[in-house]
Design a protein around this motif. Structure first.
Motif, PDB file in Angstrom:
ATOM      1  N   ALA A 149      50.221  55.489  30.062  1.00 41.98           N
ATOM      2  CA  ALA A 149      49.279  54.725  29.381  1.00 41.98           C
ATOM      3  C   ALA A 149      48.827  55.380  28.389  1.00 41.98           C
ATOM      4  O   ALA A 149      48.288  54.799  27.408  1.00 41.98           O
ATOM      5  CB  ALA A 149      48.296  53.956  30.572  1.00 41.98           C
ATOM      6  N   VAL A 150      48.252  56.579  28.635  1.00 41.24           N
ATOM      7  CA  VAL A 150      47.853  57.490  27.791  1.00 41.24           C
ATOM      8  C   VAL A 150      48.569  57.794  26.492  1.00 41.24           C
ATOM      9  O   VAL A 150      48.208  57.576  25.319  1.00 41.24           O
ATOM     10  CB  VAL A 150      47.597  58.753  28.113  1.00 41.24           C
ATOM     11  CG1 VAL A 150      47.313  59.814  27.145  1.00 41.24           C
ATOM     12  CG2 VAL A 150      46.161  58.912  29.359  1.00 41.24           C
ATOM     13  N   ALA A 151      49.882  57.729  26.424  1.00 42.52           N
ATOM     14  CA  ALA A 151      50.892  58.132  25.245  1.00 42.52           C
ATOM     15  C   ALA A 151      50.670  56.814  24.534  1.00 42.52           C
ATOM     16  O   ALA A 151      50.647  56.659  23.194  1.00 42.52           O
ATOM     17  CB  ALA A 151      52.323  58.297  25.847  1.00 42.52           C
ATOM     18  N   GLU A 152      50.851  55.487  25.071  1.00 39.41           N
ATOM     19  CA  GLU A 152      50.598  54.343  24.273  1.00 39.41           C
ATOM     20  C   GLU A 152      49.379  53.971  23.830  1.00 39.41           C
ATOM     21  O   GLU A 152      49.248  53.804  22.643  1.00 39.41           O
ATOM     22  CB  GLU A 152      51.168  53.040  25.289  1.00 39.41           C
ATOM     23  CG  GLU A 152      52.455  53.012  25.841  1.00 39.41           C
ATOM     24  CD  GLU A 152      52.732  52.517  27.041  1.00 39.41           C
ATOM     25  OE1 GLU A 152      51.979  51.490  27.340  1.00 39.41           O
ATOM     26  OE2 GLU A 152      54.139  52.440  27.649  1.00 39.41           O
ATOM     27  N   GLY A 153      48.170  54.476  24.620  1.00 40.47           N
ATOM     28  CA  GLY A 153      47.146  54.173  23.889  1.00 40.47           C
ATOM     29  C   GLY A 153      47.077  55.226  22.492  1.00 40.47           C
ATOM     30  O   GLY A 153      46.008  54.742  21.689  1.00 40.47           O
ATOM     31  N   ILE A 154      47.333  56.375  22.707  1.00 41.74           N
ATOM     32  CA  ILE A 154      47.207  57.193  21.597  1.00 41.74           C
ATOM     33  C   ILE A 154      48.013  56.679  20.332  1.00 41.74           C
ATOM     34  O   ILE A 154      47.542  56.755  19.331  1.00 41.74           O
ATOM     35  CB  ILE A 154      47.453  58.622  21.808  1.00 41.74           C
ATOM     36  CG1 ILE A 154      46.870  59.491  22.765  1.00 41.74           C
ATOM     37  CG2 ILE A 154      47.914  59.780  20.717  1.00 41.74           C
ATOM     38  CD1 ILE A 154      47.333  60.569  23.790  1.00 41.74           C
ATOM     39  N   THR A 155      49.225  56.205  21.010  1.00 46.00           N
ATOM     40  CA  THR A 155      49.916  55.477  19.706  1.00 46.00           C
ATOM     41  C   THR A 155      49.044  54.273  19.114  1.00 46.00           C
ATOM     42  O   THR A 155      48.887  54.168  17.721  1.00 46.00           O
ATOM     43  CB  THR A 155      51.219  55.095  20.309  1.00 46.00           C
ATOM     44  OG1 THR A 155      52.008  56.175  20.598  1.00 46.00           O
ATOM     45  CG2 THR A 155      52.158  54.025  19.327  1.00 46.00           C
ATOM     46  N   ALA A 156      48.211  53.478  19.809  1.00 50.54           N
ATOM     47  CA  ALA A 156      47.570  52.497  19.090  1.00 50.54           C
ATOM     48  C   ALA A 156      46.425  53.091  18.537  1.00 50.54           C
ATOM     49  O   ALA A 156      45.769  52.500  17.621  1.00 50.54           O
ATOM     50  CB  ALA A 156      47.144  51.477  20.208  1.00 50.54           C
ATOM     51  N   HIS A 157      45.710  54.144  18.991  1.00 48.00           N
ATOM     52  CA  HIS A 157      44.657  54.683  18.243  1.00 48.00           C
ATOM     53  C   HIS A 157      45.248  55.234  16.993  1.00 48.00           C
ATOM     54  O   HIS A 157      44.613  55.016  15.798  1.00 48.00           O
ATOM     55  CB  HIS A 157      44.117  55.849  18.988  1.00 48.00           C
ATOM     56  CG  HIS A 157      43.170  56.618  18.443  1.00 48.00           C
ATOM     57  ND1 HIS A 157      41.926  56.152  18.244  1.00 48.00           N
ATOM     58  CD2 HIS A 157      43.222  57.854  17.708  1.00 48.00           C
ATOM     59  CE1 HIS A 157      40.951  56.879  17.707  1.00 48.00           C
ATOM     60  NE2 HIS A 157      41.742  57.958  17.174  1.00 48.00           N
ATOM     61  N   LEU A 158      46.360  55.746  16.769  1.00 47.28           N
ATOM     62  CA  LEU A 158      46.752  56.443  15.529  1.00 47.28           C
ATOM     63  C   LEU A 158      47.326  55.217  14.679  1.00 47.28           C
ATOM     64  O   LEU A 158      46.916  55.246  13.403  1.00 47.28           O
ATOM     65  CB  LEU A 158      48.195  57.130  15.712  1.00 47.28           C
ATOM     66  CG  LEU A 158      47.912  58.548  16.333  1.00 47.28           C
ATOM     67  CD1 LEU A 158      49.312  59.041  16.767  1.00 47.28           C
ATOM     68  CD2 LEU A 158      47.140  59.183  15.095  1.00 47.28           C
ATOM     69  N   ARG A 159      47.634  54.065  15.159  1.00 45.88           N
ATOM     70  CA  ARG A 159      47.829  52.948  14.199  1.00 45.88           C
ATOM     71  C   ARG A 159      46.792  52.614  13.487  1.00 45.88           C
ATOM     72  O   ARG A 159      46.843  52.111  12.205  1.00 45.88           O
ATOM     73  CB  ARG A 159      48.534  51.691  14.887  1.00 45.88           C
ATOM     74  CG  ARG A 159      50.209  52.186  15.373  1.00 45.88           C
ATOM     75  CD  ARG A 159      50.762  50.858  15.908  1.00 45.88           C
ATOM     76  NE  ARG A 159      52.263  51.153  16.256  1.00 45.88           N
ATOM     77  CZ  ARG A 159      52.730  51.122  17.244  1.00 45.88           C
ATOM     78  NH1 ARG A 159      51.812  50.625  18.231  1.00 45.88           N
ATOM     79  NH2 ARG A 159      53.843  51.399  17.675  1.00 45.88           N
ATOM     80  N   SER A 160      45.704  52.475  14.073  1.00 46.75           N
ATOM     81  CA  SER A 160      44.220  51.856  13.419  1.00 46.75           C
ATOM     82  C   SER A 160      43.357  53.181  12.926  1.00 46.75           C
ATOM     83  O   SER A 160      42.384  52.906  12.140  1.00 46.75           O
ATOM     84  CB  SER A 160      43.559  51.122  14.478  1.00 46.75           C
ATOM     85  OG  SER A 160      43.083  51.839  15.543  1.00 46.75           O
TER      86      SER A 160
END
Length: 190
Positions: free
Chosen positions: A27-38
């Motif tokens: 979940a952390v990995a996916e959350g970081i990806t979402a953070h980077l997208r925005s």
């Protein structure tokens, strides 16, 4: 203010299914990806660290000796061996925005990303200084070990540090809470 993002050790061996899995790692990995997208454009650099241990030996006692049980304080199971699948970035982490890759623990115990080097041999401090970075956002795994060590070293280097909420995971709730308190006492925004 020039800000960078430090992604600490989001690797296969530290997420669910890995040899030193941390609950919530995927979940952390996916959350970081979402953070980077925005938010990627807000950063002068996006640096990712990885444990990159030698396959042979104990990495100066970091791995438990063959036949010995790890104590999970100073000795650990074999993990993040250079070139092995466990050392690769976790699949939920989109690495396209990463501008600098730092490897640490090559033959020795190393918790902080500031102990590592880029592929061309520069330290993390050298990279950040060269870009004029004065502020660092930190995310990753594990809150109570490598994230903690990296945040404390960043503060020691004089950087303004923010630990981004929801984008880090601890090995255990008690040690994670203690690490967050310690980072706050060192002046990090948590």
């Amino acid at each position: 203010m020039t800000r960078a993002l430090l992604i600490v050790d989001v690797q296969n061996d530290f997420v669910e299914g890995g040899s030193l899995a941390v609950a919530g790692g995927r979940a952390v990995a996916e959350g970081i990806t979402a953070h980077l997208r925005s938010h990627a454009e807000q950063y002068a650099a996006v640096v990712a660290s990885r444990d990159w241990h030698h396959a042979e030996g104990t990495n100066d006692g970091h791995f438990a000796a063959p036949g010995a049980e790890p104590d999970y304080v100073a000795t650990w199971p074999v993990h993040c061996v250079s070139g092995a699948e466990g050392a690769e970035y976790a699949p939920g982490l989109d690495t396209t925005a990463i501008t600098h890759h730092v490897r640490k623990g090559m033959g020795v115990a190393a918790y902080s990303a500031f102990e590592g080097v880029t592929e061309d041999g520069r330290s993390l401090a050298h990279v950040l200084d060269g870009l004029g970075v004065t502020a660092l956002d930190v995310v990753g795994i594990a809150t109570d070990y490598c994230v903690r060590a990296s945040v404390l070293d960043a503060r020691g280097h004089g950087l303004e540090v923010r630990l981004l909420p929801g984008l880090h995971a601890a090995v255990a709730p008690e040690t994670g809470d203690r690490a967050v308190r310690e980072m706050a006492e060192a002046g990090a925004s948590v």
